[in-house]
Motif scaffolding. Structure first.
Motif, PDB file in Angstrom:
ATOM      1  N   LEU A   1      36.809 -27.128  -2.416  1.00 31.33           N
ATOM      2  CA  LEU A   1      36.111 -25.899  -2.779  1.00 31.33           C
ATOM      3  C   LEU A   1      34.708 -25.958  -2.184  1.00 31.33           C
ATOM      4  N   TYR A   2      34.359 -24.938  -1.406  1.00 32.14           N
ATOM      5  CA  TYR A   2      33.072 -24.895  -0.735  1.00 32.14           C
ATOM      6  C   TYR A   2      32.327 -23.627  -1.131  1.00 32.14           C
ATOM      7  N   GLN A   3      31.039 -23.798  -1.382  1.00 28.62           N
ATOM      8  CA  GLN A   3      30.165 -22.667  -1.682  1.00 28.62           C
ATOM      9  C   GLN A   3      29.284 -22.437  -0.467  1.00 28.62           C
ATOM     10  N   ILE A   4      29.302 -21.225   0.048  1.00 28.24           N
ATOM     11  CA  ILE A   4      28.512 -20.898   1.232  1.00 28.24           C
ATOM     12  C   ILE A   4      27.541 -19.794   0.852  1.00 28.24           C
ATOM     13  N   SER A   5      26.269 -20.101   0.935  1.00 32.74           N
ATOM     14  CA  SER A   5      25.224 -19.140   0.601  1.00 32.74           C
ATOM     15  C   SER A   5      24.710 -18.499   1.874  1.00 32.74           C
ATOM     16  N   VAL A   6      24.640 -17.172   1.874  1.00 38.02           N
ATOM     17  CA  VAL A   6      24.252 -16.462   3.088  1.00 38.02           C
ATOM     18  C   VAL A   6      23.383 -15.254   2.720  1.00 38.02           C
ATOM     19  N   CYS A   7      22.387 -14.986   3.563  1.00 39.64           N
ATOM     20  CA  CYS A   7      21.539 -13.810   3.355  1.00 39.64           C
ATOM     21  C   CYS A   7      22.200 -12.593   3.991  1.00 39.64           C
ATOM     22  N   ASP A   8      21.748 -11.431   3.614  1.00 40.47           N
ATOM     23  CA  ASP A   8      22.345 -10.194   4.123  1.00 40.47           C
ATOM     24  C   ASP A   8      22.191 -10.082   5.640  1.00 40.47           C
ATOM     25  N   ASP A   9      21.050 -10.498   6.182  1.00 40.15           N
ATOM     26  CA  ASP A   9      20.836 -10.416   7.633  1.00 40.15           C
ATOM     27  C   ASP A   9      21.863 -11.266   8.392  1.00 40.15           C
ATOM     28  N   CYS A  10      22.066 -12.489   7.949  1.00 36.78           N
ATOM     29  CA  CYS A  10      23.029 -13.370   8.624  1.00 36.78           C
ATOM     30  C   CYS A  10      24.452 -12.849   8.461  1.00 36.78           C
ATOM     31  N   LEU A  11      24.763 -12.316   7.287  1.00 32.61           N
ATOM     32  CA  LEU A  11      26.097 -11.764   7.067  1.00 32.61           C
ATOM     33  C   LEU A  11      26.342 -10.586   7.998  1.00 32.61           C
ATOM     34  N   GLN A  12      25.350  -9.741   8.173  1.00 32.45           N
ATOM     35  CA  GLN A  12      25.481  -8.612   9.094  1.00 32.45           C
ATOM     36  C   GLN A  12      25.661  -9.096  10.536  1.00 32.45           C
ATOM     37  N   ARG A  13      24.913 -10.140  10.926  1.00 29.82           N
ATOM     38  CA  ARG A  13      25.057 -10.699  12.279  1.00 29.82           C
ATOM     39  C   ARG A  13      26.456 -11.279  12.488  1.00 29.82           C
ATOM     40  N   MET A  14      26.963 -11.982  11.463  1.00 33.54           N
ATOM     41  CA  MET A  14      28.307 -12.539  11.568  1.00 33.54           C
ATOM     42  C   MET A  14      29.333 -11.416  11.730  1.00 33.54           C
ATOM     43  N   TRP A  15      29.139 -10.333  10.979  1.00 27.75           N
ATOM     44  CA  TRP A  15      30.052  -9.200  11.088  1.00 27.75           C
ATOM     45  C   TRP A  15      30.005  -8.616  12.500  1.00 27.75           C
ATOM     46  N   GLN A  16      28.792  -8.425  13.029  1.00 25.97           N
ATOM     47  CA  GLN A  16      28.645  -7.862  14.372  1.00 25.97           C
ATOM     48  C   GLN A  16      29.303  -8.756  15.424  1.00 25.97           C
TER      49      GLN A  16
END
Length: 122
Positions: A23-38
Protein backbone atom coordinates in the motif's frame (compact mmCIF):
# COMPACT_ATOMS: atom_id res chain seq x y z
CA UNK A 1 2.64 17.55 3.58
CA UNK A 2 4.72 18.53 0.53
CA UNK A 3 4.05 17.27 -2.97
CA UNK A 4 6.17 14.20 -3.70
CA UNK A 5 6.84 15.41 -7.24
CA UNK A 6 7.85 19.07 -6.96
CA UNK A 7 8.69 19.15 -3.22
CA UNK A 8 7.57 22.79 -3.20
CA UNK A 9 3.81 23.05 -2.94
CA UNK A 10 1.55 21.62 -0.29
CA UNK A 11 -0.09 18.43 -1.49
CA UNK A 12 -3.82 18.78 -1.76
CA UNK A 13 -4.51 15.35 -3.27
CA UNK A 14 -3.52 11.98 -1.88
CA UNK A 15 -3.63 8.74 -3.84
CA UNK A 16 -3.67 5.38 -2.13
CA UNK A 17 -2.40 2.67 -4.45
CA UNK A 18 -2.16 -1.03 -3.87
CA UNK A 19 0.76 -2.04 -6.06
CA UNK A 20 1.94 -5.65 -6.02
CA UNK A 21 0.67 -6.20 -2.50
CA UNK A 22 2.09 -3.00 -1.00
CA UNK A 23 0.00 0.00 0.00
CA UNK A 24 1.50 3.30 -1.13
CA UNK A 25 0.41 6.84 -0.33
CA UNK A 26 1.29 9.40 -2.98
CA UNK A 27 0.86 13.05 -2.12
CA UNK A 28 0.57 15.44 -5.04
CA UNK A 29 -0.25 19.12 -5.52
CA UNK A 30 -2.85 20.29 -8.01
CA UNK A 31 -0.21 21.79 -10.33
CA UNK A 32 1.73 18.51 -10.60
CA UNK A 33 -1.48 16.52 -11.04
CA UNK A 34 -2.51 18.80 -13.90
CA UNK A 35 0.95 18.40 -15.50
CA UNK A 36 0.72 14.62 -15.20
CA UNK A 37 -2.70 14.73 -16.84
CA UNK A 38 -1.39 16.90 -19.69
CA UNK A 39 1.52 14.50 -20.24
CA UNK A 40 -0.84 11.53 -20.26
CA UNK A 41 -3.09 13.23 -22.82
CA UNK A 42 -0.11 14.26 -24.99
CA UNK A 43 1.23 10.70 -25.01
CA UNK A 44 -2.17 9.14 -25.71
CA UNK A 45 -2.37 7.59 -22.24
CA UNK A 46 -5.29 9.58 -20.80
CA UNK A 47 -7.51 6.52 -20.37
CA UNK A 48 -4.70 4.58 -18.70
CA UNK A 49 -4.06 7.49 -16.35
CA UNK A 50 -7.77 7.68 -15.48
CA UNK A 51 -7.96 3.96 -14.79
CA UNK A 52 -4.75 3.83 -12.77
CA UNK A 53 -5.17 6.99 -10.71
CA UNK A 54 -8.93 7.21 -10.53
CA UNK A 55 -8.62 10.94 -11.31
CA UNK A 56 -9.28 13.16 -14.30
CA UNK A 57 -10.14 16.85 -14.75
CA UNK A 58 -13.62 17.38 -13.43
CA UNK A 59 -13.34 14.70 -10.76
CA UNK A 60 -12.67 16.53 -7.51
CA UNK A 61 -10.84 13.77 -5.65
CA UNK A 62 -8.73 10.80 -6.71
CA UNK A 63 -9.83 7.30 -5.91
CA UNK A 64 -9.51 6.56 -2.22
CA UNK A 65 -8.19 3.44 -0.59
CA UNK A 66 -10.92 0.85 -0.59
CA UNK A 67 -12.42 2.00 -3.88
CA UNK A 68 -11.75 -0.80 -6.29
CA UNK A 69 -10.56 0.03 -9.76
CA UNK A 70 -10.88 -3.62 -10.73
CA UNK A 71 -13.17 -6.45 -9.64
CA UNK A 72 -11.93 -8.66 -6.81
CA UNK A 73 -11.30 -11.60 -9.14
CA UNK A 74 -9.10 -9.49 -11.44
CA UNK A 75 -6.15 -9.82 -9.07
CA UNK A 76 -5.92 -13.59 -9.58
CA UNK A 77 -6.16 -13.21 -13.35
CA UNK A 78 -3.42 -10.57 -13.25
CA UNK A 79 -1.13 -12.93 -11.31
CA UNK A 80 -1.67 -15.62 -13.93
CA UNK A 81 -0.92 -13.18 -16.76
CA UNK A 82 2.29 -12.05 -15.04
CA UNK A 83 3.35 -15.67 -14.59
CA UNK A 84 2.61 -16.31 -18.27
CA UNK A 85 4.75 -13.32 -19.23
CA UNK A 86 7.59 -14.63 -17.06
CA UNK A 87 7.34 -18.09 -18.63
CA UNK A 88 7.55 -16.57 -22.12
CA UNK A 89 10.66 -14.62 -21.15
CA UNK A 90 12.25 -17.77 -19.72
CA UNK A 91 11.37 -19.65 -22.93
CA UNK A 92 13.12 -17.01 -25.00
CA UNK A 93 16.20 -17.22 -22.76
CA UNK A 94 16.27 -21.03 -22.94
CA UNK A 95 16.03 -20.95 -26.73
CA UNK A 96 18.84 -18.40 -26.84
CA UNK A 97 21.02 -20.76 -24.77
CA UNK A 98 19.96 -23.62 -27.04
CA UNK A 99 18.61 -25.47 -24.01
CA UNK A 100 15.91 -27.20 -26.00
CA UNK A 101 14.84 -29.56 -23.23
CA UNK A 102 14.09 -26.62 -20.93
CA UNK A 103 12.46 -24.71 -23.81
CA UNK A 104 10.15 -27.65 -24.54
CA UNK A 105 9.14 -27.89 -20.88
CA UNK A 106 8.46 -24.14 -20.75
CA UNK A 107 6.49 -24.32 -24.02
CA UNK A 108 4.26 -27.01 -22.49
CA UNK A 109 3.81 -24.96 -19.29
CA UNK A 110 2.88 -21.92 -21.40
CA UNK A 111 0.29 -23.95 -23.34
CA UNK A 112 -1.38 -25.05 -20.10
CA UNK A 113 -1.24 -21.54 -18.62
CA UNK A 114 -2.64 -19.94 -21.79
CA UNK A 115 -5.67 -22.20 -21.62
CA UNK A 116 -6.32 -20.99 -18.05
CA UNK A 117 -5.64 -17.30 -18.67
CA UNK A 118 -7.10 -16.87 -22.11
CA UNK A 119 -10.20 -18.97 -21.54
CA UNK A 120 -13.45 -17.02 -21.80
CA UNK A 121 -15.42 -19.78 -20.12
CA UNK A 122 -16.66 -19.90 -16.55
Amino acid sequence: MKCQFCNKNEADKVFYLNYMGGLYQISVCDDCLQRMWQQAVASGQAETFRNYSGWWPGRPEPRRYGERAFPDDAAEDLKKRRRLSLLRARLSEAAGREDYEEAAKLRDDIDVMEKEVCSHEG
